[in-house]
Design an enzyme around this catalytic site. Structure first.
Site, PDB file in Angstrom:
ATOM      1  N   VAL A 144       0.817  -1.219   0.000  1.00  0.00           N
ATOM      2  CA  VAL A 144       0.000   0.000   0.000  1.00  0.00           C
ATOM      3  C   VAL A 144       0.846   1.263   0.000  1.00  0.00           C
ATOM      4  CG1 VAL A 144      -1.960  -1.146   1.104  1.00  0.00           C
ATOM      5  CG2 VAL A 144      -0.259   0.061   2.529  1.00  0.00           C
TER       6      VAL A 144
ATOM      7  N   SER B 143      -8.933   2.979  14.882  1.00  0.00           N
ATOM      8  CA  SER B 143      -8.598   2.537  16.236  1.00  0.00           C
ATOM      9  C   SER B 143      -9.204   3.531  17.222  1.00  0.00           C
ATOM     10  CB  SER B 143      -7.075   2.490  16.432  1.00  0.00           C
ATOM     11  OG  SER B 143      -6.731   2.355  17.801  1.00  0.00           O
TER      12      SER B 143
ATOM     13  N   TYR C  80       1.121   6.505  15.567  1.00  0.00           N
ATOM     14  CA  TYR C  80       0.029   5.574  15.253  1.00  0.00           C
ATOM     15  C   TYR C  80      -1.321   6.233  15.513  1.00  0.00           C
ATOM     16  CZ  TYR C  80      -2.941   1.405  15.627  1.00  0.00           C
ATOM     17  OH  TYR C  80      -3.948   0.476  15.476  1.00  0.00           O
TER      18      TYR C  80
ATOM     19  N   ALA D 253      -1.980   9.381  15.560  1.00  0.00           N
ATOM     20  CA  ALA D 253      -2.171  10.446  14.572  1.00  0.00           C
ATOM     21  C   ALA D 253      -2.675   9.888  13.244  1.00  0.00           C
ATOM     22  CB  ALA D 253      -0.873  11.211  14.360  1.00  0.00           C
TER      23      ALA D 253
ATOM     24  N   LYS E 136      -4.429   7.173  12.812  1.00  0.00           N
ATOM     25  CA  LYS E 136      -5.804   6.705  12.959  1.00  0.00           C
ATOM     26  C   LYS E 136      -6.773   7.884  13.069  1.00  0.00           C
ATOM     27  CE  LYS E 136      -4.762   2.373  12.717  1.00  0.00           C
ATOM     28  NZ  LYS E 136      -5.186   1.537  11.570  1.00  0.00           N
TER      29      LYS E 136
END
Length: 246
Positions: free
Chosen positions: A66, A141, A154, A156, A158
């Site tokens: 991705v 999340s 992480y 940030a 989400k």
């Protein structure tokens, strides 16, 4: 293998992880031709696909990076050429690192996979989804809403996924495409297995339904959001956390 082009098709990134695998398995057993995207770990996924294809279901493992525009574009082209349609895109590819921000040297990688990867997939898949009046489900999340110490980047990413989900729902709604996100709380996955027991115990003590969630419970939510019973739901972040953040 011959494919029925009238069959609904789902593409799931991150399908080699616990949550992504549960989503891919549930969509496959629910009658979707399922493209199970992975980047590195494929052995378990290939065995699962072989078993399902042998009993008449359709699961096609496909390597998708991705972070790479070409890989993403080729995945969508493969979907169009092979299945002729895309009804559900589930963006589940993600990475995390538990560390203070000052020790997080690979923060750009976390952003590139989690947030930019989701955007790349949605951008490339949108024309096919518009054609089929399909839907997008992004895996976020609870940390995207309230933030987590030592998982700042992480969190940030989400939070960015949540904002992106709401914005894209407004943009694509007029064309019949619904866009939602599922925000899991503490789920019993390999990714969370490194958390020390005492910390896990404290987490569970704070959850009104006092246990870890299951990947299958996240998958159930994703399948609901893809189905006709969610036909008037878009732009929503559905929290699956046992009441943890209530």
């Amino acid at each position: 293998m011959w494919y029925n082009r009238n069959m609904k098709t789902a593409l799931i990134t991150g399908a080699s992880g616990d949550i992504g695998a549960a989503i891919a398995q549930l969509f496959c057993s629910s009658g979707y031709a399922t493209i199970a995207g992975y980047n590195r770990s494929a052995d378990r996924l290939i065995k699962e696909a072989d078993a399902r294809n042998a009993r008449g279901e359709i699961m096609q493992p496909l390597r998708i990076d991705v972070t790479d525009e070409t890989s993403v574009r080729e995945a969508i082209e493969y979907t169009a050429d092979t299945f002729g349609r895309l009804d559900a895109l589930i963006n589940c590819a993600g990475i995390s690192k538990i560390a203070p921000l000052c020790d997080t040297d690979d923060w750009q990688d976390i952003i590139d996979v989690n947030l930019c990867g989701t955007i790349r997939m949605c951008k490339s898949a949108s024309p096919l989804l518009i054609k089929s009046q399909g839907c997008i489900i992004n895996v976020s999340s609870v940390w995207g809403e309230c933030g987590a110490s030592c998982e700042t980047v992480y969190s940030a990413t989400k939070g960015g996924i949540n904002a992106f989900t709401r914005s894209l729902a407004r943009e694509l709604g007029i064309m019949g495409v619904r866009v939602n996100a599922v925000a899991p709380g503490y789920i019993d996955t390999k990714m969370n297995s490194s958390i020390p027991y005492e910390e896990v115990k404290k987490l569970i003590d704070d959850i009104p339904l006092p246990r870890a969630g299951l990947p299958s419970e996240v998958a159930d939510t994703a399948l609901f959001l893809a189905g006709d019973k969610a036909s008037y739901i878009t732009g929503q972040i559905i929290t699956v956390d046992g009441g943890w953040t209530a």
